[in-house]
Design a protein around this motif. Structure first.
Motif, short mmCIF file in Angstrom:
data_model
loop_
_atom_site.label_atom_id
_atom_site.label_comp_id
_atom_site.label_asym_id
_atom_site.label_seq_id
_atom_site.Cartn_x
_atom_site.Cartn_y
_atom_site.Cartn_z
N GLU A 150 0.84 -1.20 0.00
CA GLU A 150 0.00 0.00 0.00
C GLU A 150 0.87 1.25 0.00
O GLU A 150 0.54 2.24 -0.65
CB GLU A 150 -0.94 0.02 1.20
N LEU A 151 1.99 1.20 0.71
CA LEU A 151 2.93 2.33 0.68
C LEU A 151 3.37 2.61 -0.76
O LEU A 151 3.35 3.76 -1.22
CB LEU A 151 4.16 2.02 1.53
N LEU A 152 3.78 1.57 -1.46
CA LEU A 152 4.24 1.74 -2.84
C LEU A 152 3.13 2.29 -3.72
O LEU A 152 3.36 3.21 -4.53
CB LEU A 152 4.74 0.40 -3.38
N ALA A 153 1.93 1.74 -3.57
CA ALA A 153 0.81 2.20 -4.39
C ALA A 153 0.49 3.66 -4.13
O ALA A 153 0.26 4.44 -5.07
CB ALA A 153 -0.42 1.34 -4.12
N GLN A 154 0.51 4.07 -2.87
CA GLN A 154 0.19 5.45 -2.53
C GLN A 154 1.24 6.41 -3.08
O GLN A 154 0.92 7.52 -3.53
CB GLN A 154 0.07 5.61 -1.01
N ILE A 155 2.51 6.01 -3.04
CA ILE A 155 3.58 6.85 -3.57
C ILE A 155 3.42 7.02 -5.08
O ILE A 155 3.45 8.14 -5.61
CB ILE A 155 4.96 6.25 -3.24
N ALA A 156 3.26 5.90 -5.80
CA ALA A 156 3.15 5.95 -7.25
C ALA A 156 1.89 6.67 -7.70
O ALA A 156 1.92 7.54 -8.58
CB ALA A 156 3.19 4.54 -7.82
N GLN A 157 0.75 6.33 -7.10
CA GLN A 157 -0.51 6.95 -7.50
C GLN A 157 -0.53 8.44 -7.14
O GLN A 157 -1.07 9.26 -7.89
CB GLN A 157 -1.67 6.22 -6.84
N GLY A 179 -0.95 11.33 -9.79
CA GLY A 179 -2.07 12.23 -9.55
C GLY A 179 -1.65 13.68 -9.59
O GLY A 179 -2.39 14.54 -10.12
N ARG A 180 -0.48 13.99 -9.05
CA ARG A 180 0.02 15.37 -9.10
C ARG A 180 0.33 15.78 -10.54
O ARG A 180 0.11 16.93 -10.92
CB ARG A 180 1.24 15.52 -8.20
N LEU A 181 0.85 14.86 -11.34
CA LEU A 181 1.11 15.17 -12.74
C LEU A 181 -0.20 15.44 -13.49
O LEU A 181 -0.27 16.37 -14.30
CB LEU A 181 1.86 14.01 -13.40
N GLU A 182 -1.22 14.65 -13.21
CA GLU A 182 -2.52 14.89 -13.84
C GLU A 182 -3.09 16.24 -13.41
O GLU A 182 -3.71 16.95 -14.22
CB GLU A 182 -3.49 13.77 -13.50
N ARG A 242 6.53 22.94 -16.10
CA ARG A 242 5.92 22.47 -14.86
C ARG A 242 6.36 21.04 -14.52
O ARG A 242 6.60 20.71 -13.36
CB ARG A 242 4.40 22.54 -14.97
N PHE A 243 6.48 20.20 -15.54
CA PHE A 243 6.87 18.82 -15.29
C PHE A 243 8.34 18.74 -14.86
O PHE A 243 8.68 17.96 -13.96
CB PHE A 243 6.62 17.95 -16.53
N VAL A 244 9.21 19.51 -15.48
CA VAL A 244 10.62 19.53 -15.07
C VAL A 244 10.73 19.95 -13.61
O VAL A 244 11.46 19.34 -12.82
CB VAL A 244 11.44 20.45 -15.97
N HIS A 245 9.98 20.96 -13.23
CA HIS A 245 10.04 21.43 -11.84
C HIS A 245 9.43 20.41 -10.88
O HIS A 245 9.94 20.23 -9.77
CB HIS A 245 9.34 22.78 -11.71
N GLN A 260 -0.82 7.50 -16.17
CA GLN A 260 0.28 7.87 -17.05
C GLN A 260 -0.19 8.04 -18.49
O GLN A 260 0.25 8.97 -19.19
CB GLN A 260 1.38 6.81 -16.98
N ARG A 261 -1.07 7.15 -18.93
CA ARG A 261 -1.60 7.26 -20.30
C ARG A 261 -2.38 8.56 -20.49
O ARG A 261 -2.29 9.20 -21.55
CB ARG A 261 -2.50 6.06 -20.62
N ARG A 262 -3.15 8.95 -19.48
CA ARG A 262 -3.91 10.21 -19.59
C ARG A 262 -2.97 11.41 -19.72
O ARG A 262 -3.24 12.35 -20.47
CB ARG A 262 -4.85 10.36 -18.39
#
Length: 217
Positions: A57-64, A68-71, A94-97, A128-130
């Motif tokens: 769950e830790l891994l999932a929360q970090i990745a998601q 989510g912040r990128l979206e 914005r993505f580089v930062h 990621q696809r979105r």
């Protein structure tokens, strides 16, 4: 009566996720134990399990959370109603930062996402696809013929190749920082090698004053 959360619950949870991301980024997900995460957070293992069910769950929360912040960045820039090229340049910046300030989370996303369970893995891939689709749509707005030539997705992936792996070689105390690199990426992508101009020298920051998130590798 339902048990109410402490006012500091969300802050503590974010602290746990940040510490776990740092450990996963440096040691790898398989090489990190929940005992190590608890120790890094300064809490007991029992307290850690109050916030997270298990290591997966830790891994999932970090990745998601990172995706989510990128979206959210994509949505924020899209809401500005800017011309297409200006919008894509701003997305690149914005993505580089974002990657500069979330290097641990980004490394976890690129290297440890394969350890997610199928459902969580699919959620991350969908996010990621979105993000990729949003970049590709903007690219087609800049040059519509790319869609007919089926080059919008390949060029988008080449762009992400420049952005995604910058954290592996760009040093926080080097000649260039992420602030200087963002327009270089955009200029190189839009105009090729002849469009790149030397940025102004990045200010030197004493290592002792750099935020930990900027130096974490």
């Amino acid at each position: 009566m339902a048990r109410t959360r402490a006012a500091t619950y969300d802050d503590q949870r974010e602290h746990i996720l940040a510490q776990a991301a740092a450990l996963f980024a440096h040691q790898g997900y398989p090489g990190t134990s929940m005992n190590q995460v608890a120790a890094a957070c300064g809490v007991s293992k029992a307290t850690l399990y109050h916030y997270m069910r298990d290591k997966s769950e830790l891994l999932a929360q970090i990745a998601q959370g990172h995706v989510g912040r990128l979206e959210a960045l994509v949505a924020e820039v899209g809401a500005m109603a800017l011309p297409a090229e200006q919008r894509l340049r701003l997305l690149i910046s914005r993505f580089v930062h974002e990657y500069a300030n979330a290097q641990n989370q980004h490394r976890v996303l690129t290297e440890d996402v394969k350890f997610l369970d199928p459902e969580a893995h699919q959620q991350v891939l969908d996010g990621q696809r979105r993000v990729v689709q949003a970049f590709a749509r903007t690219l087609v707005e800049v040059r519509p013929a790319l869609a007919e030539q089926q080059l919008d997705k390949p060029l988008t992936m080449l762009l992400f190749g420049m952005i995604n792996w910058m954290f592996t070689w760009l040093k926080p105390d080097g000649v260039l920082n992420h602030e200087a690199m963002a327009p270089l990426v955009a200029d190189l992508f839009f105009g090729g090698l002849h469009a790149v101009n030397a940025p102004q020298p990045a200010p030197r920051v004493p290592r002792s004053t750099i935020h930990p998130k900027e130096t974490a590798r």
